[in-house]
Structures are given as C-alpha cells and as structure tokens.
Write a protein that holds these residues in place. Structure first.
Motif, PDB file in Angstrom:
ATOM      1  N   MET A  44      62.383  14.772  39.504  1.00 27.34           N
ATOM      2  CA  MET A  44      62.434  13.920  40.688  1.00 27.34           C
ATOM      3  C   MET A  44      63.193  12.632  40.393  1.00 27.34           C
ATOM      4  O   MET A  44      64.058  12.210  41.183  1.00 27.34           O
ATOM      5  N   GLU A 248      57.781  15.542  48.295  1.00 28.54           N
ATOM      6  CA  GLU A 248      57.946  15.688  46.845  1.00 28.54           C
ATOM      7  C   GLU A 248      57.384  14.472  46.120  1.00 28.54           C
ATOM      8  O   GLU A 248      56.688  14.604  45.099  1.00 28.54           O
ATOM      9  N   ASN A 310      57.889  27.084  44.287  1.00 25.48           N
ATOM     10  CA  ASN A 310      57.782  25.828  43.541  1.00 25.48           C
ATOM     11  C   ASN A 310      57.425  26.139  42.089  1.00 25.48           C
ATOM     12  O   ASN A 310      56.296  26.539  41.799  1.00 25.48           O
TER      13      ASN A 310
END
Length: 451
Positions: A44, A248, A310
């Motif tokens: 991320m 997210e 995921n």
C-alpha cells in the motif's frame, strides 16, 4: 501478522540532530528500532509513493520503505533514499490523502538531497559553538567562572537558533517540493495541508506532550500559509480519495491495530456489533494473538468469501494455521496467496517456510525455489537466508547451506558468525565459482579486527 526485526544503525549526526526533520533517525540510530515487515502494508505504501517518486525524478527501485513499530506519528528519511514510516502514522491519520501527503513531503527531502547537505550544514553551524565552548572553558579555567558560563550558554543558544532556522528552511522547501510532486502525479495536496494544520496547534504544547512529528518538523504560520497557497492552486486540490483506496487503507489500519494493540483494545475498537470488513479483519488478528484460532478463522471467512482474490487474506489464513501448529493445513492457503501474488517475497518466504516445516522430502526442492525467488525479489530479509540454509541442508548441499547461513548472519550484523560460516563455505564450494566468490566477499567484509 507482521514480522518484527531489530535493527541498530550508527548515528550519522550527534550535534543537535534531534531538531532536524530529515535526521530524526539520530535518536533511533543511537538505540535500536523495531522494523515491521508486512507485505500488505508495504504494498500500500509503495502504491501511494511510486507516482510521487516518479514525479520527483526518483527511481522507485532505488527507494526502500521501512515500517517502524512505533505508536507515535512520525516519518523520516535517512541514509539517502530510505523512507521510514511509523506504524502510528498509518493507524492514526484519517485518510489515504494525509498519508501520501506525508510521503510527498519526505520525498521532498530525498529529492532535495537535504540529508547529505544537512551534514555539511551541521558541521558549519557547529564551528561557532565549538569556538564559544573553547572560549568559555578558557575563561572558567582563568578564574572567570560567571563569564565563562555566559559564553557557553550564549554559544549554545546561537547554535540552537541557527539549527532551528535551517530546519524550518528545509521543511518549507520539502513542503513546496512535495506539493509539486503531488500535482505532477495528479494527486491532491489537501491531505498534507489538513494534517499539518492539525499539528500546528501542538506547537504551543510542551515538547513532552507533542507528537514526534511536530518536534522534528517545526510548523510555523508562514510555512503553513505558503503551503496552503501552493496546494490550493493545484487543479487536483478537490480530487477525493477513491472508495477503493479508502477501503484498502482502512483494512491495513485494522490489521495493524489488531497486531499492535492488546486484544481488549481491538475488541473495544471493533465490537461484535460492527460487521464491517475492517472490524472482521482487526478481530481476526486479535483472536489469533490470543491463540483463539477457530474464532480468528471465523472472522476471516466472510472476508475471503467476499474478496477471494485478495492474497493477503489467504496469507493471514495460512499464518493462523501455521502459527497455530497446523502446518499442513497452512500450505493450501499460502499456495493460494502465492498464486494471487507470485512476486510478493514475503508470501513466497511463508510458503517455503511452511513446506520445510512439514519434513516432507517432496516439498524441499519446491521450497528451495520459492526461497530463491523471495531473495531475488527482496534480498534484504535475513530470515529468508536462514530458511534457505535449512533447505540446502535438507538437500545435503552443505557448502550452499554454509553460504546461506553466512548471509543470514551478515544480514543481522553478527560479523563473527558470518565470517566463520563464510570460511567454511569456501572450503566446500568450487574455487572460483560465483558462490565461492560471494563467500570470500563475506569473509573479507566480516573478518575480525585484530587488537
């Protein structure tokens, strides 16, 4: 759940380094800091950062991201292109926009070469202080104690003001550069502005009550006004975070909260009545920390059903089984995670480790390839070399096992052990081969110093 590594780095600056925003590692360098490895969080951060780095003219492959296990809000750069982000920053900011605003600011320090120039500036600003110190000590020795103390105090105050002024100058420069990079990347600078406005109110507090970010990033009214003018002029100022990025971000926050906090705190933050994805994720980690793995898997199940592609959900499912003693059961989950994210080195490492832990010979060669792949994608993880040594040992390739062990010890800074295993590796490997040369390099680099 993230893996914690201990890392100690030698201080690069000791003179007044604590007030320089781009050198707050001065405090962390002098002691040990805990580095957290988590594939989901690191991905991320890099997803946020890569467009900003490119806008700054930095090669993303040259920048390393380190997650520091620290509840305080802070971020800093050190050692050139190393970005350090506290877990507390990730869990306490409100939006993705605020987080990539901080990343843009720190990128301003990296692209501006502030760390390298900061060392030179510190040396220059130290000279008047040293001169006043010598003069003050001379006066004290000569019997003029009061005058000598006054000279020492005056020199320290001048040096401190000089450093603070220099720090604010560099902070303002990093703000402006960061805002430029955000605009080039078609991102809003509103998050950076909002976060810095929140911190401005802390400057009136005592230093013990301030967040470390405020102490290391002094925020003046002039600096904030300049940033506001620059950020609001961007055509992307009103561009909001996407629903996908917010989801997210909150998933990562929940995971880190579940890992860092006591389970009771996690359950208060995410009560059973909260059936959001984030709450399920946080409770799954908290239950796993308690050893209540069936409850952990029950919290994870609806997430996997909803988001079957995921990889990080499958990774956590495998980890819950693996760390709960169900090694064989963990392998299908880790395999699924690896299929979905074949280039995630920490997932490759987890699957390879689980395979080796089963003691099934048919898994060993597959595990070896997975560990090689993990190291190829992330050579800075010492634990991968440790597992690689186990795999080579199981295959009776002792020379390579010794080399991998030497690489492991070199990675954790155990020079004496690295030297010993590298010496043994050289005796077992073919002279002149690439592996033999690597062992020789480790041996030379870690050779014990003679008294």
């Amino acid at each position: 759940m993230p893996v914690i590594l201990r890392r100690t780095r030698k201080a690069a600056l000791v003179f007044l380094s604590a007030v320089i925003a781009f050198v707050p590692l001065g405090a962390a360098q002098a002691a040990s800091v805990s580095i957290v490895r988590d594939a989901e969080t690191e991905k991320m951060i890099r997803d946020y950062a890569v467009p900003i780095w490119r806008a700054a003219g930095l090669a993303p492959s040259a920048v390393e991201v380190h997650l520091v296990l620290d509840p305080n809000i802070n971020a800093f750069v050190a050692g050139g292109q190393h970005l350090f982000i506290n877990t507390g920053l990730i869990t306490q900011v409100d939006t993705p926009m605020e987080l990539y605003g901080v990343i843009a600011h720190e990128t301003g320090h990296m692209a501006g070469g502030h760390l390298a120039r900061g060392g030179e500036a510190m040396d220059k600003m130290a000279l008047p202080y040293y001169a006043s110190m010598i003069a003050g000590l001379g006066a004290i020795i000569a019997g003029a104690g009061d005058a000598g103390m006054a000279i020492l105090a005056g020199g320290a105050q001048v040096a401190q003001r000089s450093v603070l002024a220099y720090s604010r100058q560099q902070e303002g420069s990093a703000d402006q550069a960061g805002a430029t990079y955000l605009q080039r990347a078609h991102l809003s600078g509103k998050g950076m502005l909002d976060l810095f406005e929140q911190f401005r109110d802390q400057e009136a507090l005592s230093t013990t009550s301030q967040d470390p970010f405020v102490r290391s990033h002094p925020i003046s009214e002039d600096r904030l006004a300049s940033l506001e003018q620059r950020v609001k002029a961007s055509p992307y100022y009103d561009t909001p975070d996407t629903p996908e990025s917010i989801h997210e971000f909150k998933m990562v926050q929940a995971k880190l909260n579940g890992f860092v906090d006591d389970p009771s705190v996690t359950f208060n933050r995410y009560p059973k009545s909260d059936q959001s994805d984030f709450a399920h994720y946080g409770r799954a980690v908290a239950y796993h920390k308690m050893g209540a793995n069936e409850k952990a898997q029950a919290e994870l199940a609806p997430l996997i059903s909803k988001m079957p592609d995921n990889p990080f959900l499958w990774e956590l499912k495998g980890q819950i089984d693996y760390e709960g003693g169900q090694v064989e059961a963990s392998i299908p989950s880790y395999r699924k995670a690896h299929e979905l994210a074949p280039k995630e080195p920490q997932i490759s490492l987890a699957l390879g480790q689980a395979m080796l832990a089963t003691d099934r010979k048919e898994y060993t060669k597959d595990a070896l390839e997975l560990l090689k792949q993990s190291i190829a994608d992330d050579s800075g993880n010492p634990f991968a070399y440790y597992q690689l040594a186990i795999a080579y040992g199981k295959l009776n390739e002792i020379g390579m096992a010794e080399l991998s062990t030497a690489q492991y010890y070199e990675g954790i800074g155990a020079s004496r052990d690295a030297f010993g295993h590298a010496e043994r590796a050289q005796k077992l490997l073919k002279t002149g081969s690439p592996e033999w040369v690597r062992a020789q390099d480790i041996s030379i680099a870690n050779q014990p110093k003679r008294d």
